[in-house]
Design an enzyme around this catalytic site. Structure first.
Site, PDB file in Angstrom:
ATOM      1  N   ASP A   8      10.232   1.106  10.062  1.00 15.25           N
ATOM      2  CA  ASP A   8      10.587  -0.318   9.922  1.00 15.25           C
ATOM      3  C   ASP A   8      12.031  -0.590   9.466  1.00 15.25           C
ATOM      4  O   ASP A   8      12.250  -1.445   8.592  1.00 15.25           O
ATOM      5  CB  ASP A   8       9.621  -1.004   8.951  1.00 15.25           C
ATOM      6  CG  ASP A   8       8.176  -1.001   9.444  1.00 15.25           C
ATOM      7  OD1 ASP A   8       7.913  -0.493  10.550  1.00 15.25           O
ATOM      8  OD2 ASP A   8       7.317  -1.504   8.710  1.00 15.25           O
ATOM      9  N   LYS A 106       3.482  -2.396  15.210  1.00 14.93           N
ATOM     10  CA  LYS A 106       2.290  -2.596  14.379  1.00 14.93           C
ATOM     11  C   LYS A 106       2.301  -4.000  13.794  1.00 14.93           C
ATOM     12  O   LYS A 106       3.345  -4.659  13.731  1.00 14.93           O
ATOM     13  CB  LYS A 106       2.229  -1.544  13.269  1.00 14.93           C
ATOM     14  CG  LYS A 106       3.438  -1.504  12.371  1.00 14.93           C
ATOM     15  CD  LYS A 106       3.435  -0.278  11.476  1.00 14.93           C
ATOM     16  CE  LYS A 106       4.603  -0.258  10.519  1.00 14.93           C
ATOM     17  NZ  LYS A 106       4.614  -1.361   9.555  1.00 14.93           N
ATOM     18  N   CYS A 151       5.003   0.364   3.599  1.00 13.67           N
ATOM     19  CA  CYS A 151       4.782   0.985   4.906  1.00 13.67           C
ATOM     20  C   CYS A 151       5.059   2.486   4.911  1.00 13.67           C
ATOM     21  O   CYS A 151       4.344   3.238   5.581  1.00 13.67           O
ATOM     22  CB  CYS A 151       5.589   0.251   5.970  1.00 13.67           C
ATOM     23  SG  CYS A 151       5.002  -1.460   6.177  1.00 13.67           S
TER      24      CYS A 151
END
Length: 197
Positions: A8, A106, A151
Site C-alpha cells: 500500500d 484489496k 496492513c
C-alpha cells in the site's frame, strides 16, 4: 525463492494524503533500491469503492478512528481514502511499479474491509495471493510498506500462519500508531513467528 511484498505505498497513505502515515514517502526510494535483490516483487493496492463501509463518513455520529462492530468483527473507521480511480489510490509516483510481477487490489468489496494481502477482514475471503506465491515456488517473503501496524502486520501474520517464512523490514515501513497499535502489532507478529528486522 524470495518475494518482496510492497504494501500500500499509495498517495493517500503518504504526507498530504487522506490517511497520511508520518514519513510514508521516506520508504519509496529505499524500496526501489531493494527490488532487484528479489525473485519477485508484488505490490498491494487499497482499492475502495466510494461509500465503503469502513469509512467513518458512512456511520452517522462516528469520526475516524472510532470503532464499530461489523458482521465480521470489530472495525476501525477511517477517513475516506484510496477510492477507486482517484489520485489518492494511485501508487506513490516515485515507486517503481514497472518492476512488479503482480498487483493485488484489496478492499474493493463495499461491505468488508481488507488489511491483509491474503484475506479480507472476514478471514475467509481470499485475495488469491497465496495461490500465486505457491505456483511460483515463492516460500520466503519480505514485507515493506504502509502501515506497519495494520496492513503490513495483518499480511505478515497471515503469511506466517499459512506456512511462509516471513520477515518485515521495519526500516522500510511506517506506522500509524494510535492507542498502542504499533506495539500490539509487533507483539502479534512476534507471536506468529514473523522475523522483525
Amino acid at each position: 525463492m524470495h518475494a518482496l511484498i510492497v504494501i500500500d505505498v499509495q498517495n493517500d497513505f503518504c504526507p498530504g494524503g487522506a490517511l497520511a502515515v508520518a514519513g510514508g514517502d521516506e520508504v519509496v526510494e529505499p524500496i526501489n533500491a531493494l527490488m532487484g535483490a528479489f525473485d519477485a516483487v508484488i505490490l498491494t493496492q487499497d482499492w475502495h469503492p466510494a461509500g465503503h463501509s469502513s469509512f467513518a463518513s458512512q456511520h452517522p455520529g462516528k469520526v475516524p478512528l472510532d470503532r464499530v462492530d461489523m458482521p465480521y468483527g470489530p472495525q476501525v473507521l477511517w477517513p475516506d481514502h484510496c477510492i477507486q480511480g482517484a489520485a489518492g489510490a494511485d501508487f506513490h509516483p516515485g515507486l517503481n511499479t514497472n518492476r512488479a510481477d503482480l498487483v493485488i487490489r484489496k478492499g474493493f468489496r463495499p461491505t468488508i474491509d481488507s488489511y491483509s494481502a491474503f484475506y479480507e477482514n472476514d478471514h475467509a475471503t481470499l485475495t488469491g495471493l497465496e495461490g500465486y506465491l505457491q505456483s511460483r515456488g515463492l516460500t520466503t517473503l519480505t514485507l515493506v510498506g504502509l502501515a506497519t501496524d495494520f496492513c503490513v502486520a495483518f499480511s505478515a501474520i497471515d503469511a506466517a500462519t499459512r506456512g511462509f517464512d516471513v520477515r518485515v523490514n521495519e526500516a522500510l515501513c511506517r506506522g500509524i500508531d494510535f492507542d498502542g497499535s504499533l506495539t500490539a502489532a509487533r507483539q502479534r507478529m512476534n507471536e506468529a513467528g514473523v522475523t522483525l528486522s
